[in-house]
Design a protein around this motif. Structure first.
Motif, short mmCIF file in Angstrom:
data_model
loop_
_atom_site.label_atom_id
_atom_site.label_comp_id
_atom_site.label_asym_id
_atom_site.label_seq_id
_atom_site.Cartn_x
_atom_site.Cartn_y
_atom_site.Cartn_z
N ASP A 14 0.83 -1.22 0.00
CA ASP A 14 0.00 0.00 0.00
C ASP A 14 0.87 1.26 0.00
N LYS A 15 1.97 1.27 0.73
CA LYS A 15 2.87 2.43 0.72
C LYS A 15 3.63 2.51 -0.60
N THR A 16 4.04 1.38 -1.12
CA THR A 16 4.77 1.36 -2.39
C THR A 16 3.86 1.82 -3.53
N GLU A 17 2.60 1.43 -3.51
CA GLU A 17 1.66 1.86 -4.54
C GLU A 17 1.56 3.37 -4.57
N LYS A 18 1.47 4.01 -3.42
CA LYS A 18 1.39 5.47 -3.34
C LYS A 18 2.66 6.09 -3.94
N PHE A 19 3.82 5.58 -3.57
CA PHE A 19 5.09 6.09 -4.08
C PHE A 19 5.17 5.94 -5.60
N MET A 20 4.82 4.75 -6.12
CA MET A 20 4.90 4.49 -7.56
C MET A 20 3.93 5.39 -8.32
N ARG A 21 2.74 5.59 -7.78
CA ARG A 21 1.75 6.46 -8.41
C ARG A 21 2.27 7.90 -8.51
N GLU A 22 2.87 8.38 -7.41
CA GLU A 22 3.41 9.74 -7.40
C GLU A 22 4.61 9.87 -8.34
N LYS A 23 5.47 8.86 -8.36
CA LYS A 23 6.69 8.94 -9.16
C LYS A 23 6.40 8.78 -10.66
N TYR A 24 5.53 7.83 -11.04
CA TYR A 24 5.33 7.50 -12.45
C TYR A 24 4.00 7.97 -13.03
N GLY A 25 3.09 8.44 -12.20
CA GLY A 25 1.83 8.98 -12.69
C GLY A 25 1.07 8.02 -13.59
N ASP A 26 0.73 8.47 -14.79
CA ASP A 26 -0.05 7.66 -15.72
C ASP A 26 0.74 6.50 -16.33
#
Length: 72
Positions: A14-26
């Motif tokens: 769940d924390k990694t998903e947030k980081f990946m979403r912020e870093k890589y966006g779409d």
């Protein structure tokens, strides 16, 4: 860290998903079914005329997960 190896994720999915979403966006999709954080791993594919097999293995070639898709 030995040459040629990246660092391991240290957080829960769940924390990694947030980081990946912020870093890589779409350029990121939430399709992770398993999140291996304690060892390095990689994915390889085998393809024949009627089957695709995708395997995730660790650095000792121990299979972590696999999926097989067979042509109908």
């Amino acid at each position: 860290m030995p040459p040629g190896r990246g660092s391991l994720y240290r957080d829960a999915v769940d924390k990694t998903e947030k980081f990946m979403r912020e870093k890589y966006g779409d350029n990121w999709a939430p399709f992770t079914a398993r999140h291996i954080v304690d060892r390095h791993s990689f994915v390889y594919c085998e393809l024949t005329s009627d089957k695709l097999i995708v395997r995730a293995v660790d650095q000792a070639w121990k299979e972590i997960n696999q999926i097989a898709i067979t042509k109908a």
